[in-house]
Design an enzyme around this catalytic site. Structure first.
Site, PDB file in Angstrom:
ATOM      1  N   CYS A  61      60.206 -77.012 -89.876  1.00 58.71           N
ATOM      2  CA  CYS A  61      60.393 -76.445 -88.399  1.00 58.71           C
ATOM      3  C   CYS A  61      60.714 -78.662 -88.694  1.00 58.71           C
ATOM      4  O   CYS A  61      61.787 -78.662 -87.159  1.00 58.71           O
ATOM      5  CB  CYS A  61      59.283 -76.870 -87.977  1.00 58.71           C
ATOM      6  SG  CYS A  61      57.767 -78.195 -88.413  1.00 58.71           S
TER       7      CYS A  61
HETATM    8  N1  LIG Z   1      53.269 -74.052 -87.383  1.00 56.00           N
HETATM    9  C1  LIG Z   1      54.171 -74.528 -87.498  1.00 56.00           C
HETATM   10  O1  LIG Z   1      54.564 -74.986 -86.878  1.00 56.00           O
HETATM   11  C2  LIG Z   1      54.684 -74.703 -88.863  1.00 56.00           C
HETATM   12  C3  LIG Z   1      55.824 -74.298 -88.320  1.00 56.00           C
HETATM   13  C4  LIG Z   1      57.077 -74.043 -89.739  1.00 56.00           C
HETATM   14  C5  LIG Z   1      56.476 -73.369 -91.119  1.00 56.00           C
HETATM   15  N2  LIG Z   1      55.370 -73.302 -91.119  1.00 56.00           N
HETATM   16  C6  LIG Z   1      54.647 -72.672 -92.268  1.00 56.00           C
HETATM   17  O2  LIG Z   1      54.069 -71.512 -91.728  1.00 56.00           O
HETATM   18  C7  LIG Z   1      53.107 -70.749 -92.954  1.00 56.00           C
HETATM   19  C8  LIG Z   1      52.223 -70.362 -91.825  1.00 56.00           C
HETATM   20  O3  LIG Z   1      51.692 -71.851 -90.892  1.00 56.00           O
HETATM   21  P1  LIG Z   1      50.577 -71.780 -90.376  1.00 56.00           P
HETATM   22  O4  LIG Z   1      50.569 -73.129 -89.432  1.00 56.00           O
HETATM   23  O5  LIG Z   1      50.656 -70.819 -89.128  1.00 56.00           O
HETATM   24  O6  LIG Z   1      49.254 -71.676 -90.651  1.00 56.00           O
HETATM   25  P2  LIG Z   1      47.596 -71.434 -90.147  1.00 56.00           P
HETATM   26  O7  LIG Z   1      47.850 -71.078 -88.423  1.00 56.00           O
HETATM   27  O8  LIG Z   1      46.856 -72.501 -90.654  1.00 56.00           O
HETATM   28  O9  LIG Z   1      47.906 -69.351 -90.396  1.00 56.00           O
HETATM   29  C9  LIG Z   1      47.794 -69.179 -91.555  1.00 56.00           C
HETATM   30  C10 LIG Z   1      47.562 -68.006 -92.434  1.00 56.00           C
HETATM   31  O10 LIG Z   1      47.794 -68.253 -93.558  1.00 56.00           O
HETATM   32  C11 LIG Z   1      47.043 -67.018 -93.760  1.00 56.00           C
HETATM   33  N3  LIG Z   1      46.413 -67.406 -95.890  1.00 56.00           N
HETATM   34  C12 LIG Z   1      45.266 -68.360 -95.965  1.00 56.00           C
HETATM   35  N4  LIG Z   1      44.832 -68.148 -96.861  1.00 56.00           N
HETATM   36  C13 LIG Z   1      45.596 -66.726 -97.789  1.00 56.00           C
HETATM   37  C14 LIG Z   1      45.510 -65.963 -98.614  1.00 56.00           C
HETATM   38  N5  LIG Z   1      45.425 -66.838 -99.800  1.00 56.00           N
HETATM   39  N6  LIG Z   1      46.660 -64.987 -98.690  1.00 56.00           N
HETATM   40  C15 LIG Z   1      46.839 -64.532 -97.106  1.00 56.00           C
HETATM   41  N7  LIG Z   1      46.927 -64.707 -96.307  1.00 56.00           N
HETATM   42  C16 LIG Z   1      46.225 -66.247 -96.091  1.00 56.00           C
HETATM   43  C17 LIG Z   1      45.255 -67.347 -92.832  1.00 56.00           C
HETATM   44  O11 LIG Z   1      44.821 -65.960 -93.059  1.00 56.00           O
HETATM   45  P3  LIG Z   1      43.606 -65.829 -92.061  1.00 56.00           P
HETATM   46  O12 LIG Z   1      43.200 -64.913 -91.054  1.00 56.00           O
HETATM   47  O13 LIG Z   1      42.542 -64.806 -92.824  1.00 56.00           O
HETATM   48  O14 LIG Z   1      42.326 -66.751 -92.642  1.00 56.00           O
HETATM   49  C18 LIG Z   1      46.420 -66.965 -91.773  1.00 56.00           C
HETATM   50  O15 LIG Z   1      46.619 -66.131 -90.806  1.00 56.00           O
HETATM   51  C19 LIG Z   1      52.979 -72.356 -93.913  1.00 56.00           C
HETATM   52  O16 LIG Z   1      53.784 -72.381 -94.771  1.00 56.00           O
HETATM   53  C20 LIG Z   1      53.214 -73.608 -93.105  1.00 56.00           C
HETATM   54  O17 LIG Z   1      53.895 -74.398 -94.056  1.00 56.00           O
HETATM   55  C21 LIG Z   1      54.751 -73.583 -90.160  1.00 56.00           C
END
Ligand SMILES: NC(=O)c1ccc[n+]([C@@H]2O[C@H](COP(=O)([O-])OP(=O)(O)OC[C@H]3O[C@@H](n4cnc5c(N)ncnc54)[C@H](OP(=O)(O)O)[C@@H]3O)[C@@H](O)[C@H]2O)c1
Length: 339
Positions: free
Chosen positions: A147
């Site tokens: 982001c």
């Molecule tokens: N947040 C942002 O603004 C943003 C922007 C760009 C990119 N990203 C990237 O997008 C990705 C997700 O970010 P987020 O902020 O959406 O994270 P988040 O809200 O913490 O959600 C993480 C997700 O990953 C799943 N997960 C965790 N451990 C796992 C495993 N071992 N195997 C499979 N699934 C697993 C979780 O599932 P459960 O329901 O089972 O816990 C949850 O659905 C990250 O790599 C982050 O760097 C985020």
């Protein structure tokens, strides 16, 4: 086209579902979450159109089939294992994490804290910042940009593409993001009482988007670019702004900066160049649009460029759908224009 969303319960995973629900060409056949397995997607996303329930990550992997596209909204370490398994099964993969964004595997221990277990995939991965280079029908693995990196690159792109930036001093990137940028993970420092009415920098001089920004800017400048990047946590739910400060080359004027901005983003469907006001996060929230502006500080000979976007849309899910559209040969805006 059948699509599987891994990490569908997280902030970016749910945002993917929100947009995919109204995509005209895509059907979501599985949405993975261990924490919510068995629960209806509609329970988290009232506008979800059918009875799909979240499935366990292993079950979603087991049911994945050749010809489908997998979107990974999972932590980088998880994507590192998931992507090769899905590619082996004949799926095409768009990964929202940083697991495949860098070309040099040796950078992973320093910036991500783990060694890269699949370095061979780094050259296969297409860095999917569509304003620089969109994937195509034969792309198998997309590394969806970070982001902060998206905002920093969209702000700096016009300056570097038009050769307005002097070499010899680092480009300073100051990023500020709402709290959803940190994901849904439980963390005391992200509690409402810790975050509200307060502002703080974090991961100073070691944020993992730094080498990603340097790589993208270096590509535009056709030379090595040094970036000093600091991220800040802002007490709002979503939205991100990158303020980029670059030394102006001798002779560069405000007219050159304005011309470069207009020209560089003329063909970019989701980038709006502003001349009458600076970018504002609140005005792009919940949309896939990025707003960009730039001004030459004549006295200091520094160009200050800004980009505001929604970290969960243009900075994550919306950009992933732009990549998906490109992989399917669709119009880039398919499914992305409604709010
Ligand atoms: N947040 C942002 O603004 C943003 C922007 C760009 C990119 N990203 C990237 O997008 C990705 C997700 O970010 P987020 O902020 O959406 O994270 P988040 O809200 O913490 O959600 C993480 C997700 O990953 C799943 N997960 C965790 N451990 C796992 C495993 N071992 N195997 C499979 N699934 C697993 C979780 O599932 P459960 O329901 O089972 O816990 C949850 O659905 C990250 O790599 C982050 O760097 C985020």
């Amino acid at each position: 086209v059948d699509v599987v969303v891994f990490g569908a319960s997280g902030y970016s995973g749910l945002e993917l579902l929100r947009w995919l629900a109204r995509h005209p060409v895509v059907r979501v056949v599985a949405a993975s979450s261990d924490a919510l397995k068995g629960a209806p997607v509609r329970g988290r996303l009232p506008e979800w159109p059918d009875d799909l329930a979240f499935s366990a990550h292993d079950a979603a992997l087991a049911s994945a089939r050749t010809g489908q596209i997998a979107l990974l909204a999972t932590p980088a370490k998880t994507s590192l294992d998931l992507a090769p398994a899905l590619l082996d099964k004949g799926l095409r993969v768009i990964d929202l994490s940083g697991a495949f964004r860098l070309v040099d595997a040796a950078l992973y221990p320093e910036w991500y804290g783990f060694p890269h277990s699949h370095p061979g995939l780094l050259s296969l991965a297409h860095y999917g910042l569509v304003e620089i280079s969109a994937p195509n029908r034969s792309t198998r693995l997309v590394a969806n940009p970070g982001c902060y990196a998206t905002a920093a690159v969209l702000a700096a792109l016009p300056l570097l593409a038009s050769d307005l930036v002097g070499a010899g001093a680092p480009i300073v990137v100051d990023g500020k993001s709402g709290v959803t940028g940190a994901g849904r993970t439980l963390d005391e420092s992200l509690l409402f009482a810790e975050v509200a009415e307060s502002l703080r920098p974090y991961r100073v001089a070691r944020h993992q988007h730094t080498p990603e920004i340097e790589r993208a800017l270096g590509r535009l400048a056709k030379r090595d670019v040094m970036v000093s990047f600091t991220a800040h946590l802002v007490p709002m739910r979503r939205g991100l702004i990158a303020s980029v400060y670059a030394p102006a080359k001798p002779g560069v004027s405000q007219a050159d900066v304005a011309r470069a901005l207009k020209h560089a983003h003329a063909a970019h469907a989701f980038v709006r160049v502003l001349e009458d006001r600076p970018p504002e996060t609140g005005l792009v929230a919940y949309t896939n649009f990025a707003e960009v502006s730039a001004t030459l500080d004549e006295r200091a000979r520094v160009i200050a460029a800004f980009c505001a976007l929604d970290n969960l849309v243009k900075g994550a899910a919306g950009q992933a759908i732009e990549n998906l559209n490109a992989m399917l040969g669709l119009d880039p805006a398919t499914g992305l224009t409604a709010r």
